[in-house]
Design a protein around this motif. Structure first.
Motif, mmCIF file in Angstrom:
data_model
loop_
_atom_site.group_PDB
_atom_site.id
_atom_site.type_symbol
_atom_site.label_atom_id
_atom_site.label_comp_id
_atom_site.label_asym_id
_atom_site.label_seq_id
_atom_site.Cartn_x
_atom_site.Cartn_y
_atom_site.Cartn_z
ATOM 1 N N ILE A 194 -61.935 52.586 116.277
ATOM 2 C CA ILE A 194 -63.122 53.088 115.583
ATOM 3 C C ILE A 194 -62.682 53.752 114.277
ATOM 4 O O ILE A 194 -61.808 54.625 114.286
ATOM 5 N N LEU A 195 -63.280 53.333 113.166
ATOM 6 C CA LEU A 195 -63.022 53.969 111.876
ATOM 7 C C LEU A 195 -64.277 54.697 111.407
ATOM 8 O O LEU A 195 -65.384 54.155 111.480
ATOM 9 N N VAL A 196 -64.099 55.917 110.935
ATOM 10 C CA VAL A 196 -65.183 56.663 110.285
ATOM 11 C C VAL A 196 -64.704 57.070 108.898
ATOM 12 O O VAL A 196 -63.502 57.135 108.643
ATOM 13 N N GLU A 226 -59.683 57.080 119.948
ATOM 14 C CA GLU A 226 -60.204 58.175 119.138
ATOM 15 C C GLU A 226 -60.512 57.673 117.716
ATOM 16 O O GLU A 226 -59.734 56.883 117.164
ATOM 17 N N PRO A 227 -61.618 58.103 117.132
ATOM 18 C CA PRO A 227 -61.969 57.627 115.786
ATOM 19 C C PRO A 227 -60.964 58.108 114.738
ATOM 20 O O PRO A 227 -60.467 59.238 114.802
ATOM 21 N N LEU A 228 -60.681 57.245 113.783
ATOM 22 C CA LEU A 228 -59.738 57.551 112.710
ATOM 23 C C LEU A 228 -60.505 57.652 111.399
ATOM 24 O O LEU A 228 -61.332 56.789 111.084
ATOM 25 N N ALA A 229 -60.230 58.698 110.621
ATOM 26 C CA ALA A 229 -60.951 58.940 109.371
ATOM 27 C C ALA A 229 -60.258 58.240 108.203
ATOM 28 O O ALA A 229 -59.056 58.411 107.989
ATOM 29 N N THR A 230 -61.028 57.470 107.442
ATOM 30 C CA THR A 230 -60.501 56.779 106.251
ATOM 31 C C THR A 230 -60.685 57.606 104.989
ATOM 32 O O THR A 230 -60.098 57.287 103.957
ATOM 33 N N TYR A 231 -61.523 58.629 105.060
ATOM 34 C CA TYR A 231 -61.885 59.445 103.901
ATOM 35 C C TYR A 231 -62.352 58.564 102.740
ATOM 36 O O TYR A 231 -62.041 58.796 101.576
ATOM 37 N N GLU A 232 -63.099 57.529 103.123
ATOM 38 C CA GLU A 232 -63.750 56.601 102.175
ATOM 39 C C GLU A 232 -62.738 55.823 101.337
ATOM 40 O O GLU A 232 -63.074 55.304 100.276
ATOM 41 N N PHE A 255 -64.598 48.765 115.332
ATOM 42 C CA PHE A 255 -65.911 49.200 114.848
ATOM 43 C C PHE A 255 -65.683 50.035 113.598
ATOM 44 O O PHE A 255 -65.139 51.133 113.670
ATOM 45 N N VAL A 256 -66.100 49.497 112.448
ATOM 46 C CA VAL A 256 -65.949 50.218 111.176
ATOM 47 C C VAL A 256 -67.279 50.905 110.887
ATOM 48 O O VAL A 256 -68.218 50.298 110.383
#
Length: 343
Positions: A194-196, A226-232, A255-256
């Motif tokens: 999962i990416l957020v 666990e979701p991983l943060a891309t910081y946009e 899931f992006v």
């Protein structure tokens, strides 16, 4: 005795349809302001019996609105498309004149977002923005609201002490719909990455919450990482996906839910193709459309851009008209679903 002019007479002389005159008189539907003005002039010339009603409709159309919208990073296709949709909707708004102050912000630090929000509040009658939840931003929202300027969160809900409006998707349903796709398409359950974009974007947090709730209810055989943060950041997203693929041989999907999807797509394309691998992304634009067509993405969940722009403008105007005591405007939109078969 001279016959009194009728609606068909007025329509013919004004060069419009009878239904257009009826919409002006009954104040239903969309009629452009120049058309309203032309019908009014004709009604005055022929002594039309419903002149007062038409005058009221035209006066309403002459209302002006100074609206401010703060979007993120103008270099990102999604926000450029959203900005264009908002500008188009402001130009064709039928019931008044809209002066739209549209800004893009590359520096997404809370201090910068707060400063630009306050600046827009100094010159606009209603303000909307896309932002991550943060105490500094919430304090700026309250500062603007305290001056009688309503504030709305677009895409991501925002909260403050004052009433904050919201226009966006039902993100609980977005997450559950994405989960449904994995559950129905993946043949052998495994791990899902999962990416957020940022954990402070409340829409993405709600996406994840709905996503997890579906699997708890319907299929516990999947393991949700666990979701991983891309910081946009596309570069960060690519690196994260490459790491996921390298470390989890049983990864069955991705899931992006947030920013950086172009980087995620680059990582998926550079890896060996996995038969039964499902990838669900967010927002339809050129890059995600191409990924659907070539099979890199399985499904895309997207904002209906024109509807979103129209509802955002309407909510900002309603909030302005209702005043500080009018309460928050909340508009939950339906979302579009795309696969390779309907892009």
């Amino acid at each position: 005795m001279k016959r009194r002019p009728t609606i068909p007479d007025l329509a013919k002389l004004a060069g419009v349809s009878v239904s257009t005159v009826n919409r002006i008189i009954n104040q239903t539907g969309s009629v452009r302001q120049p058309t309203r003005e032309r019908v009014l002039r004709t009604a005055e010339e022929i002594g039309f019996y419903g002149l007062g009603t038409i005058e009221h409709s035209v006066r309403k159309g002459r209302e002006s609105h100074r609206l401010g919208v703060l979007l993120q990073q103008g270099g990102r296709t999604f926000y450029r498309n959203l900005g264009e949709a908002l500008a188009n909707e402001a130009r064709r708004y039928p019931d008044g004149q809209i002066d739209l102050a549209l800004e893009y912000l590359d520096d997404l630090s809370p201090d910068k977002v707060a400063a630009r929000l306050i600046a827009l509040g100094d010159t606009c009658e209603s303000v909307a923005l896309v932002a991550a939840q943060h105490p500094v931003v919430a304090d700026a929202i309250d500062s603007v609201i305290a001056r009688g300027i309503p504030v709305a969160g677009l895409i991501a809900p925002l909260s403050a002490r004052g009433n904050v409006s919201f226009v966006g998707l039902d993100n609980w349903k977005v997450g559950r719909t994405a989960a449904w796709a994995f559950d129905r398409i993946v043949r052998v359950p495994g791990k899902i990455g999962i990416l957020v974009g940022n954990h402070r974007y409340r829409n993405q947090e709600m996406n994840e919450s709905g996503f997890r709730s579906y699997f708890r209810e319907h299929n516990s055989a999947f393991t949700l990482l666990e979701p991983l943060a891309t910081y946009e950041s596309a570069a960060a997203a690519r690196e994260l996906v490459e790491t996921l693929l390298a470390e989890h041989s049983d990864l069955c999907g991705l899931f992006v839910s947030g920013g950086g999807i172009t980087g995620a797509l680059a990582a998926l394309r550079s890896a060996p193709k996995r038969k039964d691998f499902v990838a669900v992304g967010y927002e339809l634009f050129d890059a995600t459309r191409a990924a659907l067509i070539d099979g890199t993405l399985t499904m895309v969940i997207s904002h209906p851009m024109e509807t979103f722009a129209r509802e955002a403008i309407a909510a900002m105007i309603r909030a302005k008209r209702s005043g500080p005591e009018g309460g928050a405007q909340r508009v939950a939109l339906g979302f579009d679903i795309y696969t390779s078969e309907n892009v």
